[in-house]
Design an enzyme around this catalytic site. Structure first.
Site, mmCIF file in Angstrom:
data_model
loop_
_atom_site.group_PDB
_atom_site.id
_atom_site.type_symbol
_atom_site.label_atom_id
_atom_site.label_comp_id
_atom_site.label_asym_id
_atom_site.label_seq_id
_atom_site.Cartn_x
_atom_site.Cartn_y
_atom_site.Cartn_z
ATOM 1 N N ASP A 150 34.732 40.589 28.053
ATOM 2 C CA ASP A 150 34.624 39.817 26.758
ATOM 3 C C ASP A 150 34.110 38.486 26.756
ATOM 4 O O ASP A 150 34.379 37.594 27.794
ATOM 5 C CB ASP A 150 36.200 39.855 26.374
ATOM 6 C CG ASP A 150 36.277 39.248 24.937
ATOM 7 O OD1 ASP A 150 35.681 39.934 23.888
ATOM 8 O OD2 ASP A 150 36.967 38.252 24.707
ATOM 9 N N GLU A 208 32.309 46.201 46.876
ATOM 10 C CA GLU A 208 33.197 46.687 48.109
ATOM 11 C C GLU A 208 33.730 48.018 47.843
ATOM 12 O O GLU A 208 34.316 48.406 48.750
ATOM 13 C CB GLU A 208 34.248 45.441 48.182
ATOM 14 C CG GLU A 208 33.748 44.176 48.404
ATOM 15 C CD GLU A 208 35.028 43.341 48.139
ATOM 16 O OE1 GLU A 208 36.103 43.599 47.923
ATOM 17 O OE2 GLU A 208 34.898 42.075 48.247
#
Length: 586
Positions: free
Chosen positions: A215, A287
């Site tokens: 956002d 990751e």
């Protein structure tokens, strides 16, 4: 003479990541489906309706905020980023939704709100209880006031929701809130803020989410010194249509010339420092396996600047608001599509198309206004009322055009039903803070957030087992209900289902795009320039935005049309405000 062909985007296979070509469905939780019976949509309600998304044929869903919140701005004021608000359920309910979605082949993106927190977040509560200059206040943008007694705000910035962007606390300091007073902006120069949000990312990634929609992605970093600015913040999240831009002699378009019309972003938006944040977040997602994605909500212009958010080491997608705001005219749409693909291709990213969301008037209604695709901040009593039939016809044509384009596409819940905006909502029922902060000059976003109609004959159209809805639904929505359209040939729902199946069959999302000449044998009075004609993966797409019908190639097979075609004396024509996908004869 052979038709002129202009290649704009060549199919690429940089790794086959799912987000490069996915169709993603936005779920606004409080308005999708209510499982508890309190009239507010919730996570169990979404889980119970996931089969609808499977049947529709989308690849993923994006969940608007469901975090713990006082709901001052419908959950975009987050009090706890690691918990579910009780009105939506529990963390166990989220885990069940995620497991069910993955079990039926749907990926899940969750919303993240990093520009600001709720004023009820533990951090802000601690800041108010601490003195000026304290570490607790350093997480936010607290500043002394101006004037002899500090009674004036630190600068002249305005809130996007209306009114000033500063609120004074009892000890005399002021805090910045670019949105509501209950949404204090964080200070992203603070390492603790950066560390906290990387931990929040990992919390949800560990649960198995497939990505995040960010956002106000362009707003985290402010210009040092927070200088005064005389621009209009109301323009930052959209405008009344995009300038056309100019085509070069070879048919290409400079991405610097096509924009949302949002204007100068000012010192509070699109600062260079945001890119360092997203590079760090990219490393966090890397990751994890499974091609996790970051999606930018960035009202940034021009398109060449928006593309900087999706460089290879930053975000993966950025909503194309230039496409959303472009006026209903073939030359303008051709220019924005061309510029969008060129800008995203330059950084190796997909273009992410969108026509509606929870912040904009639904495109079924925008396209029914006298100025087609104007962007009013809500529609209500006393405002121009859209032509509902015209708006739906154009919306279906626009959606079929969008779904034919290479890249990713987002659908807003209910658009597959052809839902219009609720344009007659009583003003005393409105809940959007923009309504009262603007002094009742902007009706806000409630009209696009009304609960969905599932069953025409049920109370509340089947949204809730009790028939209760947190906002009232128009009686006319019975004709838009899902069960009124399922199995009905040519209904908006069945048109979307067919289009999504064809998009997958022809791999249009991963395809290539070339503009071709519009059919030369248009009807008398027709304007070939009013017809968009493109080829993607062997599918010929024609969108007639003109005022007269266009004759279709006699040897082509019709795959789908957004409205009935017209046939007379063996000649088939494409009516105005209609899009068709064709398979040319080999």
């Amino acid at each position: 003479m052979a038709p002129t062909t202009t290649l704009v985007h060549a199919a690429q296979a940089p790794g086959g990541e799912w987000w490069r070509h996915a169709v993603i469905y936005q779920v606004y939780p409080r308005s999708f489906a209510d499982g508890s019976g309190d009239g507010i949509g919730d996570l169990p309600g979404i889980t119970a309706r996931l089969d609808h998304l499977v049947a529709l044929g989308v690849d993923a869903l994006w969940l608007s905020p469901f975090y713990r919140s006082p709901q001052a701005d419908a959950g975009y004021d987050v009090a706890d980023y690691r918990d579910v608000d009780p009105i939506f359920g529990t963390l166990a309910d989220f885990d069940a939704l995620l497991e069910r979605a993955h079990g039926v082949g749907l990926r899940v993106i969750v919303d993240l709100v990093p520009n600001h927190t709720s004023d009820e977040h533990d951090w802000f509560v601690a800041a108010l209880a601490s003195p000026p200059g304290s570490p607790e206040r350093a997480r936010y943008l607290f500043r002394p006031g101006t004037g002899a007694d500090g009674s004036q705000p630190p600068n002249n910035w305005k809130s996007i929701f209306g009114g000033r962007a500063w609120t004074r606390v009892p000890d005399g300091e002021w805090y910045l809130h670019l949105f509501d007073t209950k949404q204090p902006d964080l200070d992203w120069d603070n390492p603790q803020v950066r560390s906290e949000f990387e931990d929040v990312l990992r919390f949800w990634l560990d649960k198995g989410v497939d990505g995040f929609r960010i956002d106000v992605a362009h707003g985290l970093v402010k210009e040092p010194g927070l200088p005064d600015w005389d621009g209009d913040t109301s323009m930052i999240e959209g405008a009344d249509g995009a300038p056309d831009g100019a085509a070069t002699p070879d048919g290409t378009v400079d991405p610097d010339d096509v924009s949302t019309g949002a204007g100068d972003p000012g010192p509070m938006f699109d600062q260079e420092g945001v890119h360092e944040i997203y590079r760090a977040w990219h490393r966090v997602l890397a990751e994890y396996d499974g091609d996790r994605a970051l999606v930018a909500e960035a009202w940034v212009e021009p398109l060449a600047r928006l593309a900087r958010y999706v460089r290879p080491d930053e975000m993966h997608q950025a909503f194309n608001f230039s496409f959303l705001t472009t006026r209903w005219a073939a030359p303008a749409l051709r220019r924005v599509v061309t510029a969008s693909l060129e800008a995203s291709d330059a950084v190796g990213a997909p273009t992410t198309w969108v026509l509606s969301n929870h912040d904009t008037v639904r495109h079924t209604s925008r396209l029914g206004l006298t100025e087609a695709n104007a962007r009013p901040n809500g529609i209500g009593h006393g405002d121009e009322q859209p032509d509902e039939a015209l708006g739906l016809r154009r919306a279906r044509a626009a959606s079929l055009l969008m779904l034919a384009l290479p890249g990713s596409a987002y659908l807003y819940q209910g658009e597959e039903l052809g839902l219009p905006e609720h344009t007659a909502l009583d003003d005393d029922l409105r809940q959007d803070p923009a309504w009262w902060r603007s002094g009742h000059s902007e009706r806000g976003r409630d009209g696009c957030r009304v609960p969905l109609p599932w069953a025409a004959g049920d109370p509340g159209f089947g949204f809730s087992p009790t028939g209760t809805t947190w906002l009232p639904q128009p009686a006319s929505w019975s004709g838009y209900a899902l069960d009124a359209q399922q199995g009905v040939a040519g209904s908006t729902y069945e048109t979307y289902r067919t289009a999504l199946a064809l998009r997958r069959r022809f791999d249009l999302g991963a395809g290539s795009l070339a503009w071709v000449d519009a059919p030369g044998d248009v009807a008398p009075g027709a304007d070939a320039a009013a017809v968009l004609a493109l080829v993607n993966s062997g599918v010929l797409v024609l969108a007639n935005l003109g005022s007269a019908p266009v004759t279709l190639p006699a040897d082509a097979t019709v795959l789908i049309a957004s409205a009935p075609l017209e046939t007379s004396s063996g000649i088939t024509t494409l009516p105005t405000d209609t899009t068709v996908w064709l398979q040319p004869a080999r």
